[in-house]
Scaffold this active site. Sequence first.
Site, PDB file in Angstrom:
ATOM      1  N   SER A 156      37.523  20.740  28.526  1.00 47.55           N
ATOM      2  CA  SER A 156      38.250  20.310  27.327  1.00 47.55           C
ATOM      3  C   SER A 156      38.115  21.331  26.208  1.00 47.55           C
ATOM      4  O   SER A 156      37.088  22.017  26.089  1.00 47.55           O
ATOM      5  CB  SER A 156      37.660  18.974  26.867  1.00 47.55           C
ATOM      6  OG  SER A 156      38.126  18.640  25.592  1.00 47.55           O
TER       7      SER A 156
ATOM      8  N   TYR B  91      29.780  13.031  25.187  1.00 46.36           N
ATOM      9  CA  TYR B  91      30.950  13.335  26.032  1.00 46.36           C
ATOM     10  C   TYR B  91      31.242  14.837  26.005  1.00 46.36           C
ATOM     11  O   TYR B  91      31.356  15.491  27.041  1.00 46.36           O
ATOM     12  CB  TYR B  91      32.183  12.547  25.566  1.00 46.36           C
ATOM     13  CG  TYR B  91      33.477  13.156  26.049  1.00 46.36           C
ATOM     14  CD1 TYR B  91      33.881  13.003  27.367  1.00 46.36           C
ATOM     15  CD2 TYR B  91      34.262  13.946  25.203  1.00 46.36           C
ATOM     16  CE1 TYR B  91      35.037  13.617  27.824  1.00 46.36           C
ATOM     17  CE2 TYR B  91      35.415  14.557  25.640  1.00 46.36           C
ATOM     18  CZ  TYR B  91      35.801  14.396  26.950  1.00 46.36           C
ATOM     19  OH  TYR B  91      36.943  15.016  27.406  1.00 46.36           O
TER      20      TYR B  91
ATOM     21  N   LYS C 192      30.929  18.177  29.001  1.00 48.34           N
ATOM     22  CA  LYS C 192      31.900  19.218  29.391  1.00 48.34           C
ATOM     23  C   LYS C 192      31.249  20.591  29.293  1.00 48.34           C
ATOM     24  O   LYS C 192      31.433  21.448  30.156  1.00 48.34           O
ATOM     25  CB  LYS C 192      33.160  19.138  28.520  1.00 48.34           C
ATOM     26  CG  LYS C 192      33.966  17.869  28.739  1.00 48.34           C
ATOM     27  CD  LYS C 192      34.498  17.767  30.162  1.00 48.34           C
ATOM     28  CE  LYS C 192      35.193  16.455  30.454  1.00 48.34           C
ATOM     29  NZ  LYS C 192      35.442  16.231  31.881  1.00 48.34           N
TER      30      LYS C 192
HETATM   31  C1  UD1 Z   1      40.088  13.248  21.336  1.00 49.68           C
HETATM   32  C2  UD1 Z   1      38.615  13.446  21.556  1.00 49.68           C
HETATM   33  C3  UD1 Z   1      38.428  14.651  22.438  1.00 49.68           C
HETATM   34  C4  UD1 Z   1      39.170  14.449  23.745  1.00 49.68           C
HETATM   35  C5  UD1 Z   1      40.651  14.195  23.452  1.00 49.68           C
HETATM   36  C6  UD1 Z   1      41.407  13.845  24.706  1.00 49.68           C
HETATM   37  C7  UD1 Z   1      37.586  12.562  19.484  1.00 49.68           C
HETATM   38  C8  UD1 Z   1      36.862  12.913  18.245  1.00 49.68           C
HETATM   39  N1  UD1 Z   1      37.944  13.614  20.266  1.00 49.68           N
HETATM   40  O1  UD1 Z   1      40.591  14.405  20.688  1.00 49.68           O
HETATM   41  O2  UD1 Z   1      37.063  14.871  22.683  1.00 49.68           O
HETATM   42  O3  UD1 Z   1      39.052  15.594  24.551  1.00 49.68           O
HETATM   43  O4  UD1 Z   1      40.759  13.092  22.572  1.00 49.68           O
HETATM   44  O5  UD1 Z   1      42.767  13.768  24.440  1.00 49.68           O
HETATM   45  O6  UD1 Z   1      37.860  11.423  19.775  1.00 49.68           O
HETATM   46  N2  UD1 Z   1      44.703  10.003  14.908  1.00 49.68           N
HETATM   47  C9  UD1 Z   1      45.147   9.165  13.920  1.00 49.68           C
HETATM   48  N3  UD1 Z   1      45.178   7.816  14.165  1.00 49.68           N
HETATM   49  C10 UD1 Z   1      44.787   7.282  15.355  1.00 49.68           C
HETATM   50  C11 UD1 Z   1      44.333   8.152  16.379  1.00 49.68           C
HETATM   51  C12 UD1 Z   1      44.292   9.499  16.108  1.00 49.68           C
HETATM   52  O7  UD1 Z   1      45.513   9.607  12.826  1.00 49.68           O
HETATM   53  O8  UD1 Z   1      44.820   6.059  15.514  1.00 49.68           O
HETATM   54  C13 UD1 Z   1      44.684  11.455  14.651  1.00 49.68           C
HETATM   55  C14 UD1 Z   1      43.294  12.060  14.742  1.00 49.68           C
HETATM   56  O9  UD1 Z   1      42.655  12.041  13.522  1.00 49.68           O
HETATM   57  C15 UD1 Z   1      43.622  13.466  15.216  1.00 49.68           C
HETATM   58  C16 UD1 Z   1      44.905  13.314  16.053  1.00 49.68           C
HETATM   59  O10 UD1 Z   1      45.443  12.060  15.667  1.00 49.68           O
HETATM   60  O11 UD1 Z   1      43.925  14.277  14.118  1.00 49.68           O
HETATM   61  C17 UD1 Z   1      44.624  13.310  17.523  1.00 49.68           C
HETATM   62  O12 UD1 Z   1      43.627  12.360  17.825  1.00 49.68           O
HETATM   63  P1  UD1 Z   1      43.231  11.970  19.319  1.00 49.68           P
HETATM   64  O13 UD1 Z   1      44.444  11.636  20.093  1.00 49.68           O
HETATM   65  O14 UD1 Z   1      42.145  10.969  19.258  1.00 49.68           O
HETATM   66  O15 UD1 Z   1      42.700  13.346  19.938  1.00 49.68           O
HETATM   67  P2  UD1 Z   1      41.512  14.303  19.424  1.00 49.68           P
HETATM   68  O16 UD1 Z   1      40.754  13.720  18.324  1.00 49.68           O
HETATM   69  O17 UD1 Z   1      42.088  15.644  19.236  1.00 49.68           O
END
Ligand code: UD1
Length: 338
Positions: free
Chosen positions: A125, A150, A154
């Site tokens: 990842s 987690y 990795k």
């Molecule tokens: C997350 C994991 C990462 C994993 C990846 C798999 C965390 C901190 N990291 O990454 O380890 O490899 O998923 O895809 O969880 N967001 C919102 N509202 C929401 C959900 C997300 O605003 O309800 C925003 C988050 O702040 C972020 C973006 O959307 O900026 C992407 O979030 P997410 O899909 O959870 O992925 P990552 O955080 O990049």
Amino acid sequence: MKILVTGGLGFIGSHVVVELQNEGFEVVIIDNLSNSSEKVLDGITAITGKQAIFEKMDLRDKDKVQDFFKRHHDVLGVIHFAASKAVGESVEKPLLYYENNLNTLIYILQELSKKESSHFIFSSSCTVYGQADTLPITESAPIKVAESPYGNTKQIGEEIIKDTCKILNNLNAIALRYFNPIGAHETAKIGELPIGVPQNLVPFITQTGIGLRDQLSVFGDDYPTEDGTCIRDYIHVVDLAKAHVAALKRLIDGKNQTNYEIFNVGTGKGSSVLEVINAFEEVSKQKLNYKIVGRREGDIISAYADTKKANEVLGWRAESSLNDALLSAWNWEKKIRE
Ligand code: UD1
């Protein structure tokens, strides 16, 4: 050409099984169904017209892993997805994550080390880079201290493979560092099936779109980015699946330069949370109910891949746009709620 796909009924694994079968490989799936369903097999067969062999098994059982490789001594390669992946849960249950994600890896590598020649693809990842100092992120960017157990699994997983490859010339491995996989198969016969409240952005968006959730919370709009929301590299899961097939073929054809290689797998394009919301509204032709809330702990500001190495060395490139990926995710969401 028999390939073992562990976790092959999961989100990414199932799309990889489809691409492998499309390329003529015979596939054996091991999955413990902890975060998946046997019904996914029907979806795979409906797409490819081919049947994968399926064995329900927990890879933490070392005897069973040994027994599997005795029965399937003709396995040519392994693509290893079976792992736990919820960041928050890993903080609550670190030992479960270390056991599940690392013991299983060790048991498989122990079996592969007994073979004359073996090919291994590891599901890593971009989380290993943390907040990279330079964007886009190349494979040589430094590894940062992991934010969660987690993420640590990795990093340690990659170290285990690297150390093993140093002393085993017959083991050829590639670690793929994924950016943010989203979307579903264009047929809407397989896709992501989050259990409970989705933690990731796109499934939360589609569930809000369909009315299963009231409102999406956007975690922070005061980041140092153009619109203040975080930036990620969202890659269509089918493009990601094709990268696995390219990596596996590279190993089977003996084209790898060293017996352990690493590739970033992303589109190279960063999108902010608000851009993803706008794109979703465009493809779904409806408004999304969302509100801006505070930042989520542990979120990095911005991450997107430098894809040069994957493009040039692996000969692979992401083809789908963000809109394509979101449309496929939306079609899948509508299909499973029918
Ligand atoms: C997350 C994991 C990462 C994993 C990846 C798999 C965390 C901190 N990291 O990454 O380890 O490899 O998923 O895809 O969880 N967001 C919102 N509202 C929401 C959900 C997300 O605003 O309800 C925003 C988050 O702040 C972020 C973006 O959307 O900026 C992407 O979030 P997410 O899909 O959870 O992925 P990552 O955080 O990049």
